[in-house]
Design an enzyme around this catalytic site. Structure first.
Site, short mmCIF file in Angstrom:
data_model
loop_
_atom_site.label_atom_id
_atom_site.label_comp_id
_atom_site.label_asym_id
_atom_site.label_seq_id
_atom_site.Cartn_x
_atom_site.Cartn_y
_atom_site.Cartn_z
N CYS A 281 0.79 -1.23 0.00
CA CYS A 281 0.00 0.00 0.00
C CYS A 281 0.83 1.28 0.00
O CYS A 281 0.28 2.36 -0.20
CB CYS A 281 -0.95 0.00 1.20
SG CYS A 281 -1.79 -1.58 1.44
N HIS A 414 -2.79 8.08 5.61
CA HIS A 414 -3.01 6.73 5.05
C HIS A 414 -4.49 6.42 5.19
O HIS A 414 -5.12 5.99 4.24
CB HIS A 414 -2.15 5.72 5.80
CG HIS A 414 -2.23 4.34 5.26
ND1 HIS A 414 -1.85 4.02 3.98
CD2 HIS A 414 -2.67 3.18 5.83
CE1 HIS A 414 -2.04 2.72 3.77
NE2 HIS A 414 -2.53 2.20 4.87
N HIS A 452 -9.53 2.06 -1.34
CA HIS A 452 -8.09 1.89 -1.13
C HIS A 452 -7.47 1.23 -2.36
O HIS A 452 -7.66 0.05 -2.61
CB HIS A 452 -7.87 1.02 0.11
CG HIS A 452 -6.44 0.87 0.51
ND1 HIS A 452 -5.40 1.50 -0.14
CD2 HIS A 452 -5.86 0.15 1.51
CE1 HIS A 452 -4.26 1.18 0.43
NE2 HIS A 452 -4.51 0.35 1.43
#
Length: 596
Positions: A281, A414, A452
């Site tokens: 990620c 994040h 995401h």
């Protein structure tokens, strides 16, 4: 020792209380992990004893009863061993966690200019202009998996049908991952047919980013232009290599993740570094970090940095479902009390970067500058995929030490919307950047709009923040209605941007924002962006009656239809005098394969 109100004291360095807590934890973990107490290593992360998240939360609850006071749910993630837990709860001074401090990119180095942006995101977003409109309209791109996307995995059996029926089908999906203009890039239909969609997306979006920067791709041939792309989804290789009867010469290059970057360098004849980065990620932020280092070292004179992600199968989603990582309603609710997981998404984002002095020399439009970057690892946290607050804090300290101050207006977090991950991130940010401020540090997460995007998530956050700096506006972070009770927003001096607002005042310095990304394997990255004042244009006329649109393609016969479409679109929104289109001679197209 019990106090007058029945709670246990936590005086600094109380050895009796520390020993009592340690013994309690040894016995409790031995019981839950079905071990004997002699097998419990007090310096081993609790996750390694096989404890699930629910066990860790339950232990925190039992400690609350033992001590007679409230404890944060993130306790065992911030203090992952028995010894550290016992020391923290007894008030003993914790030993400083040794985190190696590397030289920080950005210290005494030239700022890096962001001169172009390209993106293909869920919600029909096909460029920075449509992305900004989407953000300011509080766009929400989460929908259902496209029809037919996962049909190849249905073998007709009741067992598989049941699995597919119960997997999370919500996500941020692109409208089209199959369409591709192979002729434009000089790729034969046969080769294009076995190319990973991630390769196709990077080619198209990188080209569009160069156009946005006003850089003719053909003029980069033979230049030290670097390509740094975050990518971590290898699903296409599994799909194309599973049937041995259908393998062909292009299968290997069509499926290899390295070719996501290498094909772009090949087709445009770029001679700088060319690599993919897989830190899950945080991949596209780490890619940007490496691009900045390459520009500052002189390995590259121009750099293309970003990331890409596609969801070709239900496999990863099913594993996240099994681990309890996906949100029930299919939305990332960053920093909200209802946060219960994330939702997966796909997309591609690319930034065009130059040294600021080069961008000024070339007359480029500078959208923002990268002032500092940093990368580190969680090391041995409370589990391979568990966040580490100490590492997050260390990274922030190192990055902002390179700037000489910690003045920050906004942080693009994040922010996946997990109940424990958000508090850990917020506490790290607040402890390092929030507490000594006169006004709260503003937080947001583009994952609340798009989902995401994993390897492309950092690119989306960077592009959002560059646009915000350019427009001096902060779009809303969605799905924030009630603050997460495990985040002390007032004490940490943090505030979520729940409604769009003007950029905060920043007297005496540029507007400044940070962008964070954390890989689920432990790689953390942070980028600091700053505004830049455009140099005043000299002698600009008040009215330009004719706008010129340079058009380029691989063959002249493709230019006329493109010019007609552009003229029609412009004429609908402008006067006839404004809508004149001059078709210039075509620039050379991308390099063609021999024999193609």
């Amino acid at each position: 020792m019990p106090t007058s109100d029945g709670s246990r004291s936590a005086e600094s360095g109380d050895p009796q209380l520390q020993a009592e807590i340690r013994n309690f934890l040894i016995n409790e973990i031995a019981h839950r992990a079905d071990l004997v107490t002699a097998e419990i290593d007090v310096d081993r992360p609790l996750e390694e004893f096989g404890l699930a998240s629910r066990d860790a939360v339950a232990i925190a609850g039992e400690l609350e009863e033992l001590l007679g006071r409230s404890l944060p749910a993130t306790l065992v993630w911030e203090h992952p061993t028995i010894n550290r837990l016992a020391a923290a709860l007894s008030g003993a001074e914790l030993p400083e966690v040794a985190v190696a401090s590397a030289p920080v990119a950005g210290v005494s180095n030239e700022p890096i200019a962001v001169v172009g942006l390209g993106c293909r995101f869920p919600g029909g977003i096909d460029g920075p202009a449509s992305f900004w409109d989407f953000l300011m309209a509080r766009g929400d791109a989460v929908g259902e998996v496209p029809d037919g996307r996962w049909d190849a995995f249905d073998d007709g059996s009741p067992e598989i049908a049941d699995l597919l029926e119960n997997v999370t089908r919500r996500g941020g999906f692109l409208d089209d991952i199959a369409g591709f203009d192979a002729q434009f890039f000089g790729i034969t239909p046969r080769e294009a047919a076995v190319m990973d969609p991630q390769q196709r997306l990077v080619l198209e979006v990188a080209w569009e980013a160069l156009e946005h920067a006003g850089v003719a791709p053909a003029r980069l041939r033979g230049s030290r232009t670097g390509v740094f792309m975050g990518v971590s989804a290898p699903e296409y290789a599994g799909l194309t290599a599973s049937d041995l009867t259908r393998l062909e010469a292009f299968t290997a290059t069509g499926a290899a993740l390295s070719i996501v970057a290498n094909r772009l360098s090949y087709l445009l004849d770029l001679r700088g570094p060319s690599m993919i980065v897989d830190t899950a990620c945080s991949s596209s932020l780490v890619s940007t970090h490496l691009a900045v280092q390459s520009l500052r070292s002189g390995d590259s004179d121009v750099a293309l940095a970003g990331g890409v992600n596609v969801i070709l199968s239900p496999t990863i989603t099913m594993t996240f479902d099994a681990a309890g990582g996906t949100a029930a309603d299919g939305h990332c609710k960053a920093f909200d009390a209802s946060a219960d997981g994330m939702v997966r998404a796909e997309g591609c984002g690319v930034l065009v970067l130059k040294r600021l002095s080069d961008a000024r020399r070339d007359g480029d439009r500078v959208l923002a500058t990268i002032a500092a970057t940093g990368v580190n690892s969680d090391g041995r946290s409370n589990g391979l995929v568990a966040p580490n607050a100490d590492a997050q804090k260390s990274l922030l300290r190192d990055v902002y030490a390179g700037l000489g101050d910690r003045e920050l207006d906004y942080l693009e977090a994040h922010g996946t919307g997990t109940f424990l991950g958000d508090p850990i991130e917020a506490r790290a940010v607040g402890d390092v950047l929030g507490r000594d401020r006169t006004t709260p540090l503003l937080l947001g997460s583009v994952k609340t709009n798009l989902g995401h995007m994993e390897a492309a998530a950092g690119a989306a956050g960077l592009i959002k923040t560059v646009l915000s700096l350019s427009h001096r506006m902060l779009p809303a972070s969605l799905h924030f209605t009630e603050p997460n009770p495990h985040i002390d927003f007032d004490g940490l001096n943090l505030e979520v941007v729940a409604q769009a607002r003007d950029w905060p005042a920043h007297e005496g310095r540029p507007a400044r924002a940070g962008v964070s990304g954390f890989g689920f394997g432990g790689t953390n990255a942070h980028i600091v962006l700053e505004s830049v004042e455009e140099e005043a244009a000299q002698g600009t006329p008040e009215h330009v009656p004719v706008r010129t649109f340079p058009l380029s393609d691989v063959s002249a016969d493709r230019l006329a239809p493109a010019a007609a479409n552009l003229l029609a679109g412009e004429a609908s929104a402008a006067t006839a005098a404004d809508a004149v289109v001059h078709v210039l001679p075509p620039l050379p197209g991308p390099a063609r394969k021999s024999g193609a």
